[in-house]
Motif scaffolding. Sequence first.
Motif, PDB file in Angstrom:
ATOM      1  N   GLY A   1      -1.189   2.651  -1.556  1.00  0.00           N
ATOM      2  CA  GLY A   1      -2.110   2.429  -2.813  1.00  0.00           C
ATOM      3  C   GLY A   1      -2.370   3.752  -3.096  1.00  0.00           C
ATOM      4  O   GLY A   1      -2.378   4.364  -2.934  1.00  0.00           O
ATOM      5  N   CYS A   2      -3.332   3.334  -4.205  1.00  0.00           N
ATOM      6  CA  CYS A   2      -3.832   4.680  -5.493  1.00  0.00           C
ATOM      7  C   CYS A   2      -5.316   5.264  -4.716  1.00  0.00           C
ATOM      8  O   CYS A   2      -5.993   4.767  -4.549  1.00  0.00           O
ATOM      9  CB  CYS A   2      -4.064   3.973  -6.501  1.00  0.00           C
ATOM     10  SG  CYS A   2      -4.924   5.348  -7.597  1.00  0.00           S
ATOM     11  N   SER A   3      -4.891   6.966  -4.405  1.00  0.00           N
ATOM     12  CA  SER A   3      -6.005   7.565  -3.794  1.00  0.00           C
ATOM     13  C   SER A   3      -7.109   7.482  -4.242  1.00  0.00           C
ATOM     14  O   SER A   3      -8.152   8.172  -4.391  1.00  0.00           O
ATOM     15  CB  SER A   3      -5.767   8.581  -3.508  1.00  0.00           C
ATOM     16  OG  SER A   3      -5.132   9.589  -4.616  1.00  0.00           O
ATOM     17  N   ASP A   4      -7.339   6.744  -5.857  1.00  0.00           N
ATOM     18  CA  ASP A   4      -8.718   6.483  -6.430  1.00  0.00           C
ATOM     19  C   ASP A   4      -8.746   5.609  -6.194  1.00  0.00           C
ATOM     20  O   ASP A   4     -10.746   5.694  -6.836  1.00  0.00           O
ATOM     21  CB  ASP A   4      -7.847   6.763  -8.635  1.00  0.00           C
ATOM     22  CG  ASP A   4      -7.368   7.909  -8.767  1.00  0.00           C
ATOM     23  OD1 ASP A   4      -7.685   9.233  -8.170  1.00  0.00           O
ATOM     24  OD2 ASP A   4      -6.781   8.160  -9.691  1.00  0.00           O
ATOM     25  N   HIS A   5      -8.480   5.330  -5.893  1.00  0.00           N
ATOM     26  CA  HIS A   5      -9.061   3.714  -5.054  1.00  0.00           C
ATOM     27  C   HIS A   5     -10.215   4.345  -3.403  1.00  0.00           C
ATOM     28  O   HIS A   5      -9.253   4.981  -2.328  1.00  0.00           O
ATOM     29  CB  HIS A   5      -8.221   2.641  -4.300  1.00  0.00           C
ATOM     30  CG  HIS A   5      -8.845   1.374  -4.196  1.00  0.00           C
ATOM     31  ND1 HIS A   5      -9.779   1.288  -2.375  1.00  0.00           N
ATOM     32  CD2 HIS A   5      -8.938   0.362  -4.027  1.00  0.00           C
ATOM     33  CE1 HIS A   5     -10.468   0.009  -2.577  1.00  0.00           C
ATOM     34  NE2 HIS A   5      -9.885  -0.749  -3.355  1.00  0.00           N
TER      35      HIS A   5
ATOM     36  N   VAL B   1       1.818   6.844 -15.009  1.00  0.00           N
ATOM     37  CA  VAL B   1       0.950   6.096 -13.470  1.00  0.00           C
ATOM     38  C   VAL B   1      -0.287   7.030 -13.645  1.00  0.00           C
ATOM     39  O   VAL B   1       1.073   8.252 -13.318  1.00  0.00           O
ATOM     40  CB  VAL B   1       1.491   6.006 -12.166  1.00  0.00           C
ATOM     41  CG1 VAL B   1       2.199   4.495 -12.678  1.00  0.00           C
ATOM     42  CG2 VAL B   1       2.264   6.755 -11.334  1.00  0.00           C
ATOM     43  N   CYS B   2      -0.747   6.883 -12.831  1.00  0.00           N
ATOM     44  CA  CYS B   2      -1.822   5.625 -12.304  1.00  0.00           C
ATOM     45  C   CYS B   2      -2.514   4.882 -13.322  1.00  0.00           C
ATOM     46  O   CYS B   2      -3.900   5.393 -13.371  1.00  0.00           O
ATOM     47  CB  CYS B   2      -2.174   5.354 -11.587  1.00  0.00           C
ATOM     48  SG  CYS B   2      -2.578   4.079 -10.827  1.00  0.00           S
ATOM     49  N   CYS B   3      -2.512   3.613 -13.929  1.00  0.00           N
ATOM     50  CA  CYS B   3      -3.876   2.950 -14.684  1.00  0.00           C
ATOM     51  C   CYS B   3      -4.197   1.803 -13.979  1.00  0.00           C
ATOM     52  O   CYS B   3      -4.737   0.448 -14.973  1.00  0.00           O
ATOM     53  CB  CYS B   3      -2.382   2.515 -16.183  1.00  0.00           C
ATOM     54  SG  CYS B   3      -2.190   3.546 -17.068  1.00  0.00           S
ATOM     55  N   CYS B   4      -4.587   1.876 -12.935  1.00  0.00           N
ATOM     56  CA  CYS B   4      -4.939   1.064 -12.253  1.00  0.00           C
ATOM     57  C   CYS B   4      -6.625   0.749 -12.655  1.00  0.00           C
ATOM     58  O   CYS B   4      -7.122   1.945 -13.048  1.00  0.00           O
ATOM     59  CB  CYS B   4      -5.092   0.502 -10.432  1.00  0.00           C
ATOM     60  SG  CYS B   4      -6.016   2.463  -9.630  1.00  0.00           S
ATOM     61  N   GLU B   5      -7.481   0.085 -12.380  1.00  0.00           N
ATOM     62  CA  GLU B   5      -8.786  -0.205 -12.916  1.00  0.00           C
ATOM     63  C   GLU B   5      -9.954   1.415 -12.788  1.00  0.00           C
ATOM     64  O   GLU B   5      -9.987   1.990 -12.819  1.00  0.00           O
ATOM     65  CB  GLU B   5      -9.826  -0.772 -12.345  1.00  0.00           C
ATOM     66  CG  GLU B   5      -9.813  -1.443 -11.367  1.00  0.00           C
ATOM     67  CD  GLU B   5     -10.614  -2.477 -10.628  1.00  0.00           C
ATOM     68  OE1 GLU B   5     -11.473  -2.411 -11.056  1.00  0.00           O
ATOM     69  OE2 GLU B   5     -10.591  -3.739  -9.724  1.00  0.00           O
ATOM     70  N   HIS B   6      -9.237   1.504 -11.133  1.00  0.00           N
ATOM     71  CA  HIS B   6     -10.002   3.180 -10.307  1.00  0.00           C
ATOM     72  C   HIS B   6      -9.005   4.428 -11.002  1.00  0.00           C
ATOM     73  O   HIS B   6     -10.324   5.233 -11.472  1.00  0.00           O
ATOM     74  CB  HIS B   6     -10.193   2.960  -8.998  1.00  0.00           C
ATOM     75  CG  HIS B   6     -10.304   1.890  -8.057  1.00  0.00           C
ATOM     76  ND1 HIS B   6     -10.976   1.699  -7.786  1.00  0.00           N
ATOM     77  CD2 HIS B   6      -9.117   0.406  -7.711  1.00  0.00           C
ATOM     78  CE1 HIS B   6     -11.603   0.378  -7.383  1.00  0.00           C
ATOM     79  NE2 HIS B   6      -9.832  -0.513  -7.396  1.00  0.00           N
ATOM     80  N   SER B   7      -8.376   4.250 -11.514  1.00  0.00           N
ATOM     81  CA  SER B   7      -7.218   5.898 -12.360  1.00  0.00           C
ATOM     82  C   SER B   7      -8.482   6.042 -13.771  1.00  0.00           C
ATOM     83  O   SER B   7      -9.008   6.729 -13.843  1.00  0.00           O
ATOM     84  CB  SER B   7      -6.277   5.770 -11.962  1.00  0.00           C
ATOM     85  OG  SER B   7      -5.493   5.296 -10.553  1.00  0.00           O
ATOM     86  N   THR B   8      -8.261   4.113 -14.263  1.00  0.00           N
ATOM     87  CA  THR B   8      -9.166   4.768 -15.764  1.00  0.00           C
ATOM     88  C   THR B   8     -10.133   5.131 -15.729  1.00  0.00           C
ATOM     89  O   THR B   8     -10.612   5.929 -16.111  1.00  0.00           O
ATOM     90  CB  THR B   8      -8.585   2.705 -16.081  1.00  0.00           C
ATOM     91  OG1 THR B   8      -6.862   2.946 -15.953  1.00  0.00           O
ATOM     92  CG2 THR B   8      -8.947   2.644 -17.349  1.00  0.00           C
TER      93      THR B   8
HETATM   94 ZN   LIG Z   1      -5.171   3.678  -9.280  1.00  0.00          ZN
END
Ligand SMILES: [Zn+2]
Length: 711
Positions: free
Chosen positions: A119-123, A166-173
């Motif tokens: 999992g992305c740690s920005d989550h 990476v990371c371009c998930c919504e949390h990172s963005t």
């Molecule tokens: Zn992310």
Amino acid sequence: MRSKRFFLGTQYYRPPFPRDGAWEQDLREIREVGIDAIVCWVVWGWCEPQEGEYVFDDYDRLFDLAAANGLEVILSVLPELNPFWMARAEPDAQIVDVMGNKAVNGPRLECLSGAVPGGCSDHPSVRKRMEDFLEACGKHFGGRSNLKAWDVWNENRWRNGVDGTVCCCEHSTKRFRGFLKEKYGGLDGLGRAWGRRYCDWEDVRLAPKQASCYPEMHDFLGWLNQRNEEMIDWRLAALKRGDDTHMVGSHTSLPSACGGVALKEDLFARGIDWDVAKGDFYGLSLFPDMTGGEPVSPIDITIRYEASASAAGNVPCLLSELQGGPTITAGRSTQPLDADRQQAWVWLAVSRGLEAAIFWCWRPEMFGLESGGFGVTSPDGFADARLKAIQSSVEKLKETGIANNGFRPLPPEVGVVFQRDSYWINWMRSREYAPGYYDAPQYTLSYLRALEALQQPYVLLDDEHIDRMDNYGKLKLVIVPDSSMLSDKVAAKLRRFAEQGGVVWVEGAPGRFGEDTFVREASEWPLLKGLNIDVRFYRASSSTSREIPARMLSNNDPLPVCFDHYEYTLSYINETDSKQEDCAIVTSLGYGKIGLVGSSISWPTWQENPERLINLVSHLLDWSAVSTPISVLNPNAHGCSVRIGWIGKNLHALAVNYSEPQTVKFKMDETIGGFSNLNLVDVDKVYSIDMKPWSYAVIKLMRGAEVMAET
Ligand SMILES: [Zn+2]
């Protein structure tokens, strides 16, 4: 903060290997050769097999066995190796690349028991789970009497298993946009900086083709650097919430100044040493035979030690992973690992002030590509010899007092600047237009190799923390390799250093690119402003050979150097008589000097003829009146390393010979780094030691000198 000791350790447990039947005998044997500590990987995926249920029983048994054998334990905690239930528990937390692809979790190439990239740690919820795990580890093991330290940053492979940016998930963005808001104050400021007109933050995202988009890629990697800096902060804090008594540190794989790209990751994706060396110690991994080609040379090995020690600053620097046995990939061995060669790596680490060497690993690896390799006890015919050599080193470390006092090298008088942005712009050009072109580290490495050949102590200084120059009160010369994106802050600091009497040597077009990533006129280059130097550009010609003018050099012999593709000549604007244009110039600034050469010369010159660059650096040392602690007098002076340092209150030399058998002869400089008042030291004496290949010697330098330890 530095413990000023030296100990040997070995990696032992990465679950599920070795199986528990081997533990009792192994730990007894580890202690018998004199090793002080074992390292165990605490893999999150292994330790929290079900949500909220921690299982540490195998580690508890290892702690008990280690204690019974008088061994300490270092725990390397890996929250980036997620539990296998993560993707199910947090379905919107997967890492997403710039093309919008969601990463799929799976075991890591060399670790079966956890999932990457996880999992992305920005989550927020993933981050919370990671912190809870770190804290739980701290609480569970913190009370162990034989716990030596924690490592919470094991090469930080947070994005292993994903290609692309990476990371371009919504949390990172969201976090990236927050970074931009803070940096530029708002959408208008961002638009000005990036050269466009935005009307909504929703439209601000990373472009897939980054080569044409320097501004956003520069900011994106800047944000990733900041994110890594925050990541080490929250990892340290979470662990310390569980155990606030033991040392908590971190280590890198390859020092940033020596590379910056691992696997297919973006530049510096795992963090930059100086930014993330925030714990109680910092370290590096070293596997000299794992290059696929020639092994890493002893000179490049010492450079890696110096780079990591420079970043560690005031805290201990450890050789956190050192190749324990032959490297094997897919059943093929590169070469057997000779015992003396391995111990030479250890003693070179001692000579650069490192405070531990930890072998990776004790037993051969059990699975996958690396099966059979890496273990001190791997059956390549040299295992017994390696054990004997370790035992012998342990004895010598005790005899010489290094085990209890460490070896503290003399303070450096030369600094070399590591510039992340100059590496970055070189990497940007390479990734889209000229794959494989990324060679920025070579410019830094070339100067460092020349300094190594001259046996000259130095420190690496990074651009973001350039003010740390002030911590090195004896600095006289600062070398700035290929400097196409030299920041205003670094330029200002270097000018102040020169004004106060220092010498600055710069190659390339210093600050040709501004920090906004846009190209600047030569009159705007911050280092040269107001210096009355005229810069004239030339069309790159086929001939790249130029000469450093004789009038700059003490021996009046012009020195040939090789130019890179980009070149210009220099002259003094106010010079009235026949205006002479040169490829290099030295100008006074305050009490000091700035020397400038009109191209990035170090790497091309080193490739053409290393002696020429060594010669140039030798001139730079002369200009700046740097004291050279020793002169090595034997014919093959480049085939050995001799360093002077303190063991307790006594000055010693530590010599390592890494070439054919030779008599290493050296003489101390009268000033030995400013310690001329130490009349106890024999400055006229020529020390002479017969040395075998890959051998080491520790020599006490006080009058009536003696060789204290020798192999
Ligand atoms: Zn992310």
